[in-house]
Design a protein around this motif. Structure first.
Motif, PDB file in Angstrom:
ATOM      1  N   GLY A 115       0.804  -1.217   0.000  1.00  0.00           N
ATOM      2  CA  GLY A 115       0.000   0.000   0.000  1.00  0.00           C
ATOM      3  C   GLY A 115       0.832   1.258   0.000  1.00  0.00           C
ATOM      4  O   GLY A 115       0.560   2.193   0.737  1.00  0.00           O
ATOM      5  N   LEU A 116       1.858   1.293  -0.834  1.00  0.00           N
ATOM      6  CA  LEU A 116       2.709   2.467  -0.944  1.00  0.00           C
ATOM      7  C   LEU A 116       2.138   3.346  -2.038  1.00  0.00           C
ATOM      8  O   LEU A 116       1.697   2.845  -3.050  1.00  0.00           O
ATOM      9  N   ALA A 117       2.135   4.676  -1.801  1.00  0.00           N
ATOM     10  CA  ALA A 117       1.612   5.559  -2.844  1.00  0.00           C
ATOM     11  C   ALA A 117       2.536   5.496  -4.053  1.00  0.00           C
ATOM     12  O   ALA A 117       3.733   5.387  -3.910  1.00  0.00           O
ATOM     13  N   PRO A 118       2.090   5.626  -5.269  1.00  0.00           N
ATOM     14  CA  PRO A 118       0.715   5.859  -5.685  1.00  0.00           C
ATOM     15  C   PRO A 118      -0.147   4.624  -5.829  1.00  0.00           C
ATOM     16  O   PRO A 118      -1.180   4.669  -6.486  1.00  0.00           O
ATOM     17  N   LEU A 119       0.252   3.512  -5.220  1.00  0.00           N
ATOM     18  CA  LEU A 119      -0.527   2.280  -5.338  1.00  0.00           C
ATOM     19  C   LEU A 119      -1.286   2.019  -4.041  1.00  0.00           C
ATOM     20  O   LEU A 119      -1.387   0.900  -3.575  1.00  0.00           O
ATOM     21  N   HIS A 120      -1.793   3.105  -3.440  1.00  0.00           N
ATOM     22  CA  HIS A 120      -2.338   3.000  -2.095  1.00  0.00           C
ATOM     23  C   HIS A 120      -3.850   3.055  -2.059  1.00  0.00           C
ATOM     24  O   HIS A 120      -4.445   2.931  -1.006  1.00  0.00           O
ATOM     25  N   THR A 121      -4.502   3.285  -3.214  1.00  0.00           N
ATOM     26  CA  THR A 121      -5.917   3.674  -3.186  1.00  0.00           C
ATOM     27  C   THR A 121      -6.825   2.566  -2.662  1.00  0.00           C
ATOM     28  O   THR A 121      -7.926   2.842  -2.215  1.00  0.00           O
ATOM     29  N   TRP A 122      -6.363   1.324  -2.697  1.00  0.00           N
ATOM     30  CA  TRP A 122      -7.213   0.249  -2.194  1.00  0.00           C
ATOM     31  C   TRP A 122      -7.258   0.219  -0.678  1.00  0.00           C
ATOM     32  O   TRP A 122      -8.226  -0.269  -0.085  1.00  0.00           O
ATOM     33  N   LEU A 123      -6.231   0.753  -0.018  1.00  0.00           N
ATOM     34  CA  LEU A 123      -6.093   0.491   1.419  1.00  0.00           C
ATOM     35  C   LEU A 123      -7.195   1.125   2.285  1.00  0.00           C
ATOM     36  O   LEU A 123      -7.742   0.438   3.148  1.00  0.00           O
ATOM     37  N   PRO A 124      -7.576   2.411   2.086  1.00  0.00           N
ATOM     38  CA  PRO A 124      -8.628   2.934   2.977  1.00  0.00           C
ATOM     39  C   PRO A 124      -9.958   2.227   2.807  1.00  0.00           C
ATOM     40  O   PRO A 124     -10.629   1.909   3.787  1.00  0.00           O
ATOM     41  N   GLU A 125     -10.346   1.954   1.561  1.00  0.00           N
ATOM     42  CA  GLU A 125     -11.633   1.290   1.348  1.00  0.00           C
ATOM     43  C   GLU A 125     -11.650  -0.102   1.936  1.00  0.00           C
ATOM     44  O   GLU A 125     -12.635  -0.541   2.525  1.00  0.00           O
ATOM     45  N   VAL A 126     -10.534  -0.823   1.786  1.00  0.00           N
ATOM     46  CA  VAL A 126     -10.509  -2.196   2.278  1.00  0.00           C
ATOM     47  C   VAL A 126     -10.548  -2.194   3.797  1.00  0.00           C
ATOM     48  O   VAL A 126     -11.317  -2.925   4.417  1.00  0.00           O
ATOM     49  N   LEU A 127      -9.766  -1.315   4.424  1.00  0.00           N
ATOM     50  CA  LEU A 127      -9.775  -1.304   5.882  1.00  0.00           C
ATOM     51  C   LEU A 127     -11.121  -0.879   6.431  1.00  0.00           C
ATOM     52  O   LEU A 127     -11.544  -1.330   7.489  1.00  0.00           O
ATOM     53  N   GLN A 128     -11.823   0.005   5.684  1.00  0.00           N
ATOM     54  CA  GLN A 128     -13.117   0.489   6.162  1.00  0.00           C
ATOM     55  C   GLN A 128     -14.149  -0.630   6.177  1.00  0.00           C
ATOM     56  O   GLN A 128     -15.058  -0.643   6.986  1.00  0.00           O
ATOM     57  N   GLY A 129     -13.986  -1.592   5.278  1.00  0.00           N
ATOM     58  CA  GLY A 129     -14.982  -2.648   5.218  1.00  0.00           C
ATOM     59  C   GLY A 129     -14.759  -3.784   6.195  1.00  0.00           C
ATOM     60  O   GLY A 129     -15.559  -4.703   6.269  1.00  0.00           O
ATOM     61  N   LEU A 130     -13.663  -3.732   6.941  1.00  0.00           N
ATOM     62  CA  LEU A 130     -13.342  -4.855   7.826  1.00  0.00           C
ATOM     63  C   LEU A 130     -13.692  -4.518   9.258  1.00  0.00           C
ATOM     64  O   LEU A 130     -13.747  -3.361   9.622  1.00  0.00           O
ATOM     65  N   ASP A 131     -13.873  -5.562  10.080  1.00  0.00           N
ATOM     66  CA  ASP A 131     -13.987  -5.289  11.505  1.00  0.00           C
ATOM     67  C   ASP A 131     -12.585  -5.084  12.072  1.00  0.00           C
ATOM     68  O   ASP A 131     -11.585  -5.301  11.399  1.00  0.00           O
ATOM     69  N   LEU A 132     -12.531  -4.639  13.317  1.00  0.00           N
ATOM     70  CA  LEU A 132     -11.261  -4.141  13.840  1.00  0.00           C
ATOM     71  C   LEU A 132     -10.199  -5.227  13.950  1.00  0.00           C
ATOM     72  O   LEU A 132      -9.014  -4.963  13.704  1.00  0.00           O
ATOM     73  N   THR A 133     -10.600  -6.448  14.299  1.00  0.00           N
ATOM     74  CA  THR A 133      -9.586  -7.501  14.446  1.00  0.00           C
ATOM     75  C   THR A 133      -8.941  -7.831  13.104  1.00  0.00           C
ATOM     76  O   THR A 133      -7.704  -7.917  12.991  1.00  0.00           O
ATOM     77  N   THR A 134      -9.776  -8.026  12.102  1.00  0.00           N
ATOM     78  CA  THR A 134      -9.218  -8.359  10.791  1.00  0.00           C
ATOM     79  C   THR A 134      -8.426  -7.188  10.243  1.00  0.00           C
ATOM     80  O   THR A 134      -7.406  -7.378   9.570  1.00  0.00           O
ATOM     81  N   GLY A 135      -8.889  -5.968  10.542  1.00  0.00           N
ATOM     82  CA  GLY A 135      -8.125  -4.802  10.109  1.00  0.00           C
ATOM     83  C   GLY A 135      -6.760  -4.764  10.747  1.00  0.00           C
ATOM     84  O   GLY A 135      -5.768  -4.385  10.116  1.00  0.00           O
TER      85      GLY A 135
END
Lengths: 346, 283
Positions: free
Chosen positions: A107-127
């Motif tokens: 998840g290093l920029a500029p290849l980072h755009t997936w990271l916020p959306e993916v983390l937002q969809g997970l519960d805290l443990t899996t995140g």
């Protein structure tokens, strides 16, 4: 989830990372990365909410693309130079593609755009697992390659700036942690070609700090700034300590988070990259701003009722608190031991 | 036996290529090839560029103030927010009115500003005679749906209502049962008709009616069919809200809306109103 199935997934996660750690052949390393991806996908989708399914699909697609790039780069290198060893990745095209693939993995920029959306969809443990454990295997590969690239420094600076700038607009805690992860990984990659041991130290300290933050959020059962503001009624002690954890993430002395940043900046100045050091230090201020905002919301203001759930009042929590206590201590008090750590790791 | 000599450019110029196969009833048949449909205006282009660049600059710089442009204190203390208010003709531009006229039925629906330009007035006639295309069996609906908010360069933006938990409307209807449809952001293409709905029973009469519907009451339906696998509506990416009437009662209808807002009801602590069928619930 059925405990047998859960243990298969968790052991699979451990197996994948361990395989990547111990491998010296690119194919075995790639296999470890794939086992990691496949083992975490069901953990991400276990709640069957459309948002979790979306997060796991996005994660799978990006990680599969990254794995394909890694495989392509290693096989191209093997074709051209005949070497499959991880530290013998000598052809420039292969090493560039490999770096891009590993950058997509972490998840290093500029290849980072997936990271916020993916983390937002997970519960805290899996995140938590995704933020900490999944970063170990790609970093082990990055540290073994001998890279000598200005592309890497560019990506690192972009990461620190994008991580700082992107996190300013967020009110959801998981997205804030995603942008903080992007910024920290930028710092780690910045110094990778000069001193890989510094990258290792930064990674370890980042893992402890992220562990304490996620455990804090799990303890308070909160996922947004508004509900974080109610933690004063649930547990005043941890509410008093958590600004320090957040400031440690922001890199303020005398907390642990300052150590890696200090060492990285001194390494950069030794390498005569003063401008880059200045830019990176200034972009760390942006991240510090949103950490301060979180501590302001949580501790420095006694907010009125801001969540419509019934207030808990200092109940004894049923969750294990050992993770939070140990990681908090590590993320607050490790700075005096920094000379010893540098001696051991160097 | 006639030999049909086709023109060389027949695949390019044939009507099914220049227009898509479905023609909305009521629209005239247009036979112009695509290059004749361009309407190029230099000043409009410049206006567009200026508008989008201003939006982009605002997006970049509003982060200094705080998340989503509001200071953090305002975000934390926000208890109610008016999302749609009908105070001028430009507020009607944000809404799309449709009825079963598009599939060939005979209902009509129109939207105009109400008295003193302070409300919006959706009115028309409902007719449930099905269109004569041999396959539609039921008909008779009309609806008003908000347009998706757009950021600079026409990128999709979402409403973020995580700090709130209740929808608050001030309406004056005509006694008919309306349905409120909220469409959240989805990812897969087969989820694009996933809509969370709930009912709005209007009282009619000359008095205004304040309706408060918690978001936990909205149930998931896909193309009108209520799903078995329900889950609560996630409020962080809401796309559109809409009002639909389809109660099989032919005749005129009207709905007047003063404002649509979201509030945080501290007394409402329910997370979801319907059974979740969790197999191993955490106790």
């Amino acid at each position: 989830m059925n405990p047998y199935i859960m243990s298969i997934f968790l052991l699979g996660l451990g197996l994948g990372t361990t395989i990547t750690f111990m491998s010296s052949h690119w194919l075995l390393a790639w296999m470890g990365l794939e086992i990691n991806t496949l083992a975490i996908i069901p953990l991400m989708a276990q709640h069957h909410h459309p948002r979790s399914v979306e997060a796991s699909t996005k994660y799978f697609l990006t990680q599969a693309t990254a794995a394909a790039m890694i495989l392509f780069a290693s096989s191209t290198n093997a074709w051209i130079t005949g070497q499959w060893d991880i530290n013998e990745l000598s052809h420039p095209m292969s090493s560039t593609i490999m770096m891009l693939g590993l950058a997509l993995k972490i998840g290093l920029a500029p290849l980072h755009t997936w990271l916020p959306e993916v983390l937002q969809g997970l519960d805290l443990t899996t995140g938590l697992i995704m933020s900490t454990w999944q970063k170990l295997a790609p970093f082990s590969l990055l540290m073994q390659m001998n890279l000598n690239n200005s592309v890497m420094i560019t990506m690192a600076i972009m990461s620190t700036m994008i991580g700082g700038w992107g996190g300013l607009n967020q009110t959801q805690l998981r997205k804030i942690l995603a942008y903080s992860s992007i910024a920290h990984i930028g710092w780690m990659i910045l110094v990778l070609q000069f001193s890989p041991s510094l990258t290792l130290i930064t990674l370890m300290i980042y893992i402890f700090m992220t562990l304490s933050i996620f455990c804090l959020f799990k303890m308070n059962k909160t996922t947004s700034i508004n509900s974080l503001a109610m933690s004063w009624s649930k547990s005043p002690t941890i509410t008093a300590l958590s600004p320090l954890i957040l400031l440690s993430l922001g890199g303020l002395p005398p907390l642990t988070g300052f150590g890696p940043k200090w060492m990285i900046l001194s390494e950069l100045t030794k390498q005569d990259l003063n401008m880059i050091a200045t830019i990176t230090a200034l972009s760390a201020l942006l991240s510090l701003y949103f950490y301060l905002r979180l501590s302001y919301a949580m501790t420095l203001t006694l907010s009125p009722n801001t969540t419509p759930i019934t207030n808990q009042w200092r109940f004894n929590t049923k969750q294990p608190t050992i993770h939070l206590s140990i990681s908090t201590m590590l993320s607050l008090m490790l700075l005096p031991l920094l000379p010893g750590i540098m001696t051991i790791i160097n | 036996y006639i030999r049909h000599h086709q023109h060389l450019l027949h695949p390019v110029l044939s009507r099914s290529v220049t227009q898509s196969e479905y023609r909305r009833p009521g629209k005239p048949r247009e036979d112009k090839p695509p290059w004749q449909k361009i309407n190029f205006s230099f000043s409009k282009g410049l206006d567009g560029i200026r508008k989008h660049l201003t939006l982009l600059k605002k997006e970049f710089l509003e982060r200094w103030v705080g998340p989503q442009g509001k200071p953090i204190l305002e975000h934390m203390l926000e208890q109610n927010r008016v999302v749609w208010e009908f105070r001028g003709p430009e507020s009607l531009e944000q809404w799309t009115v449709s009825s079963d006229f598009e599939i060939g039925g005979q209902s009509e629906a129109y939207l105009k500003l109400g008295r003193n330009n302070t409300t919006c007035f959706l009115y028309g006639t409902l007719r449930s005679t099905p269109p004569k295309d041999g396959e539609t069996r039921y008909s008779g609906y009309c609806s008003m749906r908000s347009k998706q908010p757009l950021a600079s360069f026409d990128r999709k933006q979402h409403h973020d209502w995580t700090s709130f938990n209740t929808l608050h409307l001030r309406v004056r209807g005509d006694g008919r049962p309306w349905m409120i449809n909220i469409a959240a952001e989805t990812y897969f293409s087969h989820q694009k008709d996933d809509i969370y709905s709930y009912f709005l029973y209007t009282r009619g009469g000359p008095y205004w009616q304040e309706v408060k519907i918690p978001f936990s009451k909205f149930f998931l339906a896909h193309r009108g069919r209520v799903q078995d696998d329900q889950h609560p509506l996630w409020l962080d990416k809401i796309n559109t809200i809409g009002f639909t009437l389809g109660d099989k009662a032919d005749g005129p209808f009207q709905l007047e809306i003063d404002y649509i807002g979201v509030i945080k009801d501290y007394a409402h602590t329910e997370e979801f109103a319907y059974e979740l069928y969790k197999r191993n619930p955490e106790v």
